[in-house]
Scaffold this motif. Sequence first.
Motif, mmCIF file in Angstrom:
data_model
loop_
_atom_site.group_PDB
_atom_site.id
_atom_site.type_symbol
_atom_site.label_atom_id
_atom_site.label_comp_id
_atom_site.label_asym_id
_atom_site.label_seq_id
_atom_site.Cartn_x
_atom_site.Cartn_y
_atom_site.Cartn_z
ATOM 1 N N ALA A 215 25.220 -25.763 48.154
ATOM 2 C CA ALA A 215 23.780 -26.091 47.829
ATOM 3 C C ALA A 215 22.933 -24.941 48.180
ATOM 4 O O ALA A 215 22.004 -24.475 47.525
ATOM 5 C CB ALA A 215 23.222 -27.349 48.956
ATOM 6 N N ALA A 216 23.188 -24.178 49.345
ATOM 7 C CA ALA A 216 22.559 -22.899 49.545
ATOM 8 C C ALA A 216 22.574 -21.931 48.698
ATOM 9 O O ALA A 216 21.558 -21.002 48.323
ATOM 10 C CB ALA A 216 22.810 -22.276 51.113
ATOM 11 N N SER A 217 23.870 -21.679 48.107
ATOM 12 C CA SER A 217 24.281 -20.882 46.993
ATOM 13 C C SER A 217 23.365 -21.027 45.798
ATOM 14 O O SER A 217 23.222 -20.127 44.799
ATOM 15 C CB SER A 217 25.696 -20.650 46.490
ATOM 16 O OG SER A 217 26.216 -20.420 47.813
ATOM 17 N N SER A 218 23.036 -22.474 45.549
ATOM 18 C CA SER A 218 22.304 -22.724 44.196
ATOM 19 C C SER A 218 21.118 -22.326 44.270
ATOM 20 O O SER A 218 20.287 -22.288 43.345
ATOM 21 C CB SER A 218 22.661 -24.279 44.203
ATOM 22 O OG SER A 218 21.921 -24.951 44.871
ATOM 23 N N GLY A 219 20.279 -22.126 45.607
ATOM 24 C CA GLY A 219 19.221 -22.014 45.506
ATOM 25 C C GLY A 219 18.045 -23.143 45.562
ATOM 26 O O GLY A 219 16.746 -23.040 45.793
ATOM 27 N N CYS A 220 18.567 -24.164 45.445
ATOM 28 C CA CYS A 220 17.836 -25.698 45.240
ATOM 29 C C CYS A 220 17.570 -25.982 46.663
ATOM 30 O O CYS A 220 18.536 -26.433 47.494
ATOM 31 C CB CYS A 220 18.500 -26.629 44.504
ATOM 32 S SG CYS A 220 17.733 -28.474 44.400
ATOM 33 N N ARG A 221 16.582 -25.852 47.074
ATOM 34 C CA ARG A 221 15.955 -26.326 48.643
ATOM 35 C C ARG A 221 16.104 -27.929 48.868
ATOM 36 O O ARG A 221 16.319 -28.202 49.995
ATOM 37 C CB ARG A 221 14.503 -25.998 48.781
ATOM 38 C CG ARG A 221 14.351 -24.387 48.950
ATOM 39 C CD ARG A 221 12.823 -23.987 49.026
ATOM 40 N NE ARG A 221 12.044 -24.458 48.023
ATOM 41 C CZ ARG A 221 11.855 -23.628 46.811
ATOM 42 N NH1 ARG A 221 12.350 -22.583 46.638
ATOM 43 N NH2 ARG A 221 10.918 -23.948 46.215
ATOM 44 N N ALA A 222 15.817 -28.595 47.636
ATOM 45 C CA ALA A 222 15.950 -30.038 47.992
ATOM 46 C C ALA A 222 17.338 -30.633 48.086
ATOM 47 O O ALA A 222 17.701 -31.036 49.182
ATOM 48 C CB ALA A 222 15.307 -30.673 46.657
ATOM 49 N N THR A 223 18.284 -30.001 47.601
ATOM 50 C CA THR A 223 19.769 -30.111 47.537
ATOM 51 C C THR A 223 20.230 -29.811 48.918
ATOM 52 O O THR A 223 21.068 -30.219 49.799
ATOM 53 C CB THR A 223 20.543 -29.650 46.678
ATOM 54 O OG1 THR A 223 20.013 -30.044 45.196
ATOM 55 C CG2 THR A 223 22.036 -30.113 46.673
ATOM 56 N N TYR A 224 19.922 -28.584 49.293
ATOM 57 C CA TYR A 224 20.126 -28.128 50.465
ATOM 58 C C TYR A 224 19.703 -28.879 51.842
ATOM 59 O O TYR A 224 20.421 -29.093 52.782
ATOM 60 C CB TYR A 224 19.785 -26.315 50.760
ATOM 61 C CG TYR A 224 20.342 -25.982 51.974
ATOM 62 C CD1 TYR A 224 21.740 -25.817 52.421
ATOM 63 C CD2 TYR A 224 19.482 -25.969 53.187
ATOM 64 C CE1 TYR A 224 22.082 -25.159 53.697
ATOM 65 C CE2 TYR A 224 19.676 -25.387 54.367
ATOM 66 C CZ TYR A 224 21.036 -25.238 54.601
ATOM 67 O OH TYR A 224 21.545 -24.568 55.720
ATOM 68 N N ALA A 225 18.483 -29.267 51.525
ATOM 69 C CA ALA A 225 17.750 -30.203 52.759
ATOM 70 C C ALA A 225 18.607 -31.408 52.935
ATOM 71 O O ALA A 225 18.870 -31.852 53.918
ATOM 72 C CB ALA A 225 16.593 -30.651 52.348
#
Length: 304
Positions: A215-225
């Motif tokens: 998720a962090a590698s994708s750069g999507c903050r919502a997914t990482y959250a």
Amino acid sequence: MEQAGPRSAHGSAGAGVPDIRTGAVRVPAQPRAADVDRERGVTGRAAGAAAASRPAASAGSGGPVGTGTGTAAGAAARGEHTHSETPIPRPRAEGARPVVQRASVRGQILDALRTALVEGELAPGEVYSAPALGERFGVSATPVREAMQQLALEGAVEVVPNRGFRVVERGTRELAELAEIRSLIEVPVMLRLARTVAATRWAELRPLAEATVRAASSGCRATYAETDRAFHRAVLALAGNAQLVRIADDLHRRAQWPLVGGPASRGRADLVADAAEHTALLDALIAEDLTVVQSLVREHFTGA
């Protein structure tokens, strides 16, 4: 314009509160005193014969009701279950069983609004009305208003009378306070778990840690959250304290909301570094290296 006011259980405004009307209650005719005296003189089988000979009064007829409370007519009058009811047949095949599916529009809107908050699409300090957000999501204003009320309870927004909901403005001080509270709660628990939980249990959390890295590698903050909170919930769940998990998760969610001054509080590089600490922490826990575990746990919350 958003109209704030008293709401019903379904989230509608005061004008839409359902009007619950009660019908008139019919009072059964009461037996005369002479009839009561005669009834008291009947005992044994005579009482049973007398009760059986009396016709049962229909519900709401206003006729005399028998004094025996154990009869089927008396139970039916009270709305109780009687064994004379026809049982509902069960489906013969499992596939014939009706499946009830309820899609929670409110829950979907709440998730969408939380994502918009984390992504910075709902800017701090801005006011948003339920009808306008409803048009954006293609739903009525009611589920949006209900979801916004939940966010107000969580402290993400505040109600602005006759306008809508304002996204709360948060600064670095509040973020630091949340990080301090989280560390006071989670650090001692994690260190205790590091000494008591077997390495095999920690290895089971590897997929969750790897999910945060992706998720962090994708750069999507919502997914990482979402993946970040899922990992922390799984770790704290090993303590067996459901209230601890709930409170810590609420604090964690609040810490993920954007700060004033920009739509994003953390860049992609920060997310990747944060996710890497998850995998490093698991490696140390599996290796039972308590010194490294203690260092990583404290640094993780300091960075948060």
